[in-house]
Design an enzyme around this catalytic site. Structure first.
Site, mmCIF file in Angstrom:
data_model
loop_
_atom_site.group_PDB
_atom_site.id
_atom_site.type_symbol
_atom_site.label_atom_id
_atom_site.label_comp_id
_atom_site.label_asym_id
_atom_site.label_seq_id
_atom_site.Cartn_x
_atom_site.Cartn_y
_atom_site.Cartn_z
ATOM 1 N N ASN A 1 0.745 -1.299 0.259
ATOM 2 C CA ASN A 1 -0.120 -0.548 0.061
ATOM 3 C C ASN A 1 0.273 1.123 -0.140
ATOM 4 O O ASN A 1 0.310 1.991 0.269
ATOM 5 C CB ASN A 1 -0.810 0.164 1.222
ATOM 6 C CG ASN A 1 -0.098 -0.165 2.519
ATOM 7 O OD1 ASN A 1 0.567 -0.031 2.800
ATOM 8 N ND2 ASN A 1 -0.844 -0.225 3.811
ATOM 9 N N LYS A 2 2.044 1.414 0.098
ATOM 10 C CA LYS A 2 2.657 1.638 0.001
ATOM 11 C C LYS A 2 3.007 2.917 -1.415
ATOM 12 O O LYS A 2 2.229 2.132 -2.384
ATOM 13 C CB LYS A 2 4.646 1.566 0.842
ATOM 14 C CG LYS A 2 4.197 1.415 1.954
ATOM 15 C CD LYS A 2 3.913 2.733 2.613
ATOM 16 C CE LYS A 2 4.030 2.227 3.874
ATOM 17 N NZ LYS A 2 3.669 0.877 4.572
ATOM 18 N N MET A 3 3.694 3.733 -0.939
ATOM 19 C CA MET A 3 3.976 5.145 -2.724
ATOM 20 C C MET A 3 3.924 4.258 -3.604
ATOM 21 O O MET A 3 3.833 4.853 -4.763
ATOM 22 C CB MET A 3 4.946 6.643 -2.777
ATOM 23 C CG MET A 3 4.576 7.276 -3.196
ATOM 24 S SD MET A 3 2.913 8.069 -3.743
ATOM 25 C CE MET A 3 2.719 8.658 -1.934
#
Length: 382
Positions: free
Chosen positions: A196-198
């Site tokens: 779910n990170k950048m």
């Protein structure tokens, strides 16, 4: 509608296929080297990157190369995901929990100064906590939600008291503080590439530092501390923390898209801010003049007296309409595992936890999807 999901739009398939075609799929390979180099290049010379299996491994390794020893103390944000506090304990050290400040929800530099000047003393050239007697060695400011911590006063305090600053930029890739990239301002920076990170490698992390000796030590520790290229000789306790070539291949492709992802996130944040600033009881995510957020998770505060329901009820009502949202983390001082930890403040963290709600903000969120979220927030209030 999910909260925040990966965006796969570039060379991921090509690079991963290359790994499979050449059988370079494990913890060595050209993509690992390339990913580390490209991440370091984004921060500018003379940074070095060391890829790890996840962000927590990067934090643990960073503490070790910074010289944190068992029974030392490390200051860390009270309002954060639990990983940095856990990494401190993995190193045998103890967290000191620093409250958030109400303006932008990050580690409060004034509380850091209060602890260092009121609760600590220099003895024999070593800073010690008067209450515990332990050496204070490092500070981990966490750029939560992609927003920058006000780092200048923290770096000044670190210099004054000879402390190492390890930036937890696991949510802040692409953000800036006074023109400098988050993760590249402290002595060491750490990133996460969770789903779910950048950008994502499925799992994974990276340690970056301008200290070449520390980078070499980190590479050594993350590859089981092997001393000989052929013989199995190990001089220290090491860890199996290296990222695989397969994951690094995906990371290289994702990194090529980072600027586009950041632009998309900023556009989503701008629209939320414009549309929600007039909704009674909803406070948009803050901005500051000293930095640029990466807008990892767009988060608002809910005032139940004005909005008509608290954030927990709102989260449930939105879920019933198929819109996923998420609360902020329980402050670490309320977590059973860290209730005995020393804390400085904590009231602001509790207030933020009770009122803040993160809204859908995937890079690929469409205008129609975002409008659906906005309309639901307007309709449910009052």
């Amino acid at each position: 509608m999910p909260l925040c999901v990966p965006e796969i739009r570039g060379n991921e398939w090509q690079y991963v296929k290359n790994c499979l075609d050449t059988s370079w799929v494990s913890s060595v390979g050209a993509y690992v080297d390339r990913f580390e180099q490209k991440m370091a290049e984004r921060l500018g010379a003379p940074f070095h990157g060391v890829a790890t299996v996840n962000g927590t491994a990067a934090l643990h390794t960073a503490l070790l190369v910074a010289g944190v020893q068992p029974d030392d103390e490390v200051l860390v944000s009270d309002l954060t995901f639990i990983a940095p506090a856990n990494a401190i304990r993995y190193a045998g050290a103890w967290p000191v929990l620093i409250d958030a400040e109400p303006g932008c929800w990050q580690m409060d530099p004034q509380q850091v100064e209060l602890f260092l000047t009121r609760d600590c003393e220099m003895a024999g050239g070593v800073l010690r906590n008067r209450q515990s007697g332990r050496r204070v060695k490092a500070i981990i400011p966490v750029h939560i939600l992609g927003h920058p911590v006000d780092l200048d006063p923290i770096m000044e305090l670190a210099g004054r008291f000879d402390l190492v600053v390890i930036e937890d930029a696991t949510e802040g890739l692409g953000g800036h503080y006074r023109g400098s990239p988050l993760g590249g301002i402290g002595h060491i920076g750490c990133y996460s590439f969770n789903g779910n990170k950048m950008i994502t490698t499925g799992g994974g992390g990276m340690l970056v530092t301008g200290n070449p000796q520390w980078a070499e030590k980190a590479r050594y520790l993350t590859t089981q501390a092997k001393d000989d290229p052929l013989e199995y000789i190990h001089g220290e306790l090491g860890f199996n923390y290296r990222l695989t070539n397969l994951q690094a291949a995906m990371g290289c492709a994702q990194l090529e898209q980072l600027d586009a992802y950041l632009s998309a996130k900023e556009a989503i944040a701008d629209r939320y801010r414009q549309e929600l600033c007039m909704v009674p009881g909803i406070t948009p995510m803050p901005t500051v003049d000293y930095g640029q957020s990466a807008w990892w998770l767009y988060t608002v505060r809910v005032d139940p007296a004005q909005y008509g329901m608290d954030r927990k009820t709102l989260m449930q009502r939105l879920a019933a309409e198929g819109i996923q949202t998420r609360p902020l983390w329980q402050p670490l001082h309320l977590s059973p595992v860290y209730r005995q930890a020393q804390r400085i403040g904590g009231e602001v963290s509790e207030q933020l936890n009770s009122s803040a709600l993160s809204l859908p903000c995937s890079v690929g969120l469409s205008a129609a999807e975002q409008q659906r979220v906005i309309e639901a927030l307007v309709r449910l209030g009052g």
